[in-house]
Motif scaffolding. Structure first.
Motif, short mmCIF file in Angstrom:
data_model
loop_
_atom_site.label_atom_id
_atom_site.label_comp_id
_atom_site.label_asym_id
_atom_site.label_seq_id
_atom_site.Cartn_x
_atom_site.Cartn_y
_atom_site.Cartn_z
N ILE A 32 0.83 -1.22 0.00
CA ILE A 32 0.00 0.00 0.00
C ILE A 32 0.85 1.26 0.00
N TYR A 33 2.15 1.12 0.28
CA TYR A 33 3.01 2.31 0.30
C TYR A 33 3.91 2.42 -0.94
N ILE A 37 3.99 9.44 -4.10
CA ILE A 37 3.07 10.50 -3.66
C ILE A 37 3.84 11.81 -3.62
N PRO A 61 -1.66 13.19 13.30
CA PRO A 61 -2.65 12.20 13.73
C PRO A 61 -2.67 10.95 12.85
N ILE A 62 -3.46 9.99 13.27
CA ILE A 62 -3.56 8.72 12.55
C ILE A 62 -4.11 8.93 11.14
N GLY A 63 -3.47 8.28 10.20
CA GLY A 63 -4.03 8.22 8.84
C GLY A 63 -3.70 9.40 7.94
N VAL A 64 -2.82 10.31 8.38
CA VAL A 64 -2.51 11.47 7.52
C VAL A 64 -1.45 11.15 6.47
N GLY A 65 -0.80 10.01 6.59
CA GLY A 65 0.18 9.63 5.58
C GLY A 65 1.62 9.64 6.07
N LYS A 66 1.82 9.47 7.36
CA LYS A 66 3.19 9.50 7.92
C LYS A 66 4.02 8.32 7.38
N THR A 67 3.45 7.12 7.48
CA THR A 67 4.22 5.94 7.08
C THR A 67 4.46 5.93 5.56
N HIS A 68 3.42 6.30 4.82
CA HIS A 68 3.58 6.35 3.36
C HIS A 68 4.65 7.37 2.97
N ARG A 197 -6.89 9.51 5.99
CA ARG A 197 -7.06 9.06 4.61
C ARG A 197 -7.71 7.67 4.54
N ARG A 198 -7.56 6.90 5.61
CA ARG A 198 -8.18 5.57 5.58
C ARG A 198 -9.70 5.70 5.61
N1 LIG Z 1 -0.21 11.60 -0.26
C1 LIG Z 1 -1.00 10.53 -0.34
N2 LIG Z 1 -1.77 10.32 -1.42
C2 LIG Z 1 -2.60 9.26 -1.49
N3 LIG Z 1 -2.74 8.34 -0.52
C3 LIG Z 1 -2.00 8.48 0.59
C4 LIG Z 1 -1.10 9.57 0.75
N4 LIG Z 1 -0.50 9.46 1.96
C5 LIG Z 1 -1.02 8.36 2.52
N5 LIG Z 1 -1.91 7.76 1.70
C6 LIG Z 1 -2.70 6.57 2.01
O1 LIG Z 1 -3.48 6.83 3.19
C7 LIG Z 1 -3.50 5.70 4.06
C8 LIG Z 1 -2.93 6.09 5.43
O2 LIG Z 1 -1.56 6.44 5.26
P1 LIG Z 1 -0.46 6.06 6.35
O3 LIG Z 1 0.84 6.55 5.82
O4 LIG Z 1 -0.56 4.63 6.70
O5 LIG Z 1 -0.94 6.98 7.57
P2 LIG Z 1 -0.29 7.15 9.03
O6 LIG Z 1 1.02 6.44 9.03
O7 LIG Z 1 -0.17 8.64 9.21
O8 LIG Z 1 -1.28 6.58 9.99
C9 LIG Z 1 -2.71 4.61 3.35
O9 LIG Z 1 -3.58 3.78 2.64
C10 LIG Z 1 -1.82 5.39 2.40
O10 LIG Z 1 -1.45 4.61 1.27
#
Ligand SMILES: Nc1ncnc2c1ncn2[C@@H]1O[C@H](COP(=O)(O)OP(=O)(O)O)[C@@H](O)[C@H]1O
Ligand SMILES: [Mg+2]
Length: 203
Positions: A32-33, A37, A61-68, A197-198
């Motif tokens: 998923i990563y 992006i 916060p959770i789901g903003v895209g930190k890990t991605h 984003r989830r």
């Molecule tokens: N810039 C982006 N554009 C599109 N999708 C993204 C982007 N950043 C994150 N995502 C998606 O959003 C979801 C949550 O991202 P994630 O990095 O896991 O969040 P976090 O680590 O902040 O909790 C994942 O499915 C990821 O692939």
């Protein structure tokens, strides 16, 4: 002789190694990563080696895209390690904090704790995902201190994702690691903002 527009044999040799290292790293990125992006400007600057701070601390916060963001920034960081000062392919180690804390326990089976500490003291980039999610013990905090103290004194970079700021990490990492991390990441703390984003994906 080579004209200035044509790469020298050394530059071509480095470019080949760079492409192989980026491909090998990309193969390790979870599905998923994988997608490229657009990175926030300070994250892109870190990945390109243009940040004053060698470490990066991604919070929000959770789901903003930190890990991605962290995976894609690391991919670009690997690419950037093959400039003229190239000294061999960088070693990047990735751990979810929960898995790392488990692996550092005295009864861990898969890797001797001592060897793991030594390895993580030396890798070129240590990427720890979701640092505040782990449950610490005083033993794992001691091992974490050994890892971070050595990295700190040698200015070896870390990439941390975490839903709290470095200043709020003492409960997880212990105060000595919190203090070193705050120093290592000074000027490199990036707050990602926005909706989860989830949730929007599920809606
Ligand atoms: N810039 C982006 N554009 C599109 N999708 C993204 C982007 N950043 C994150 N995502 C998606 O959003 C979801 C949550 O991202 P994630 O990095 O896991 O969040 P976090 O680590 O902040 O909790 C994942 O499915 C990821 O692939
Ligand atoms: Mg995450």
């Amino acid at each position: 002789m080579h004209s200035s527009s044509e790469p020298s044999p050394r530059q071509s040799w480095i470019a080949e190694r760079r492409d192989a290292a980026v491909a090998a790293f990309t193969a390790k990125i979870p599905g998923i990563y994988q997608a490229g992006i657009e990175l926030e400007p300070p994250v892109a600057a870190w990945a390109a080696g243009d940040s004053d701070c060698p470490s990066l601390f991604l919070t929000g916060p959770i789901g903003v895209g930190k890990t991605h963001s962290a995976w894609q920034a690391t991919r670009q960081w690997v690419h950037g390690q093959f400039g003229d000062s190239y000294r061999g392919s960088p070693v990047v180690e990735f751990y979810r904090s929960t898995a790392l804390f488990d692996a550092l326990r005295p009864d861990a089976h898969d890797y001797s704790g001592r060897a793991l500490v030594k390895h993580l003291q030396k890798v070129d980039l240590l990427f720890i995902d979701d640092l505040a999610a782990a449950r610490p013990s005083s033993w794992t905090q001691e091992r974490l201190f050994e890892i971070f103290d050595e990295r700190y004194i040698n200015r070896r970079p870390a990439l941390i994702t975490c839903d709290v700021l470095p200043s709020a990490l003492a409960e997880v990492t212990g105060d000595r690691v919190r203090s070193r991390l705050a120093e290592m990441c000074r000027g490199g703390v990036v707050l990602l903002q926005g909706a989860d984003r989830r949730r929007s994906a599920a809606a």
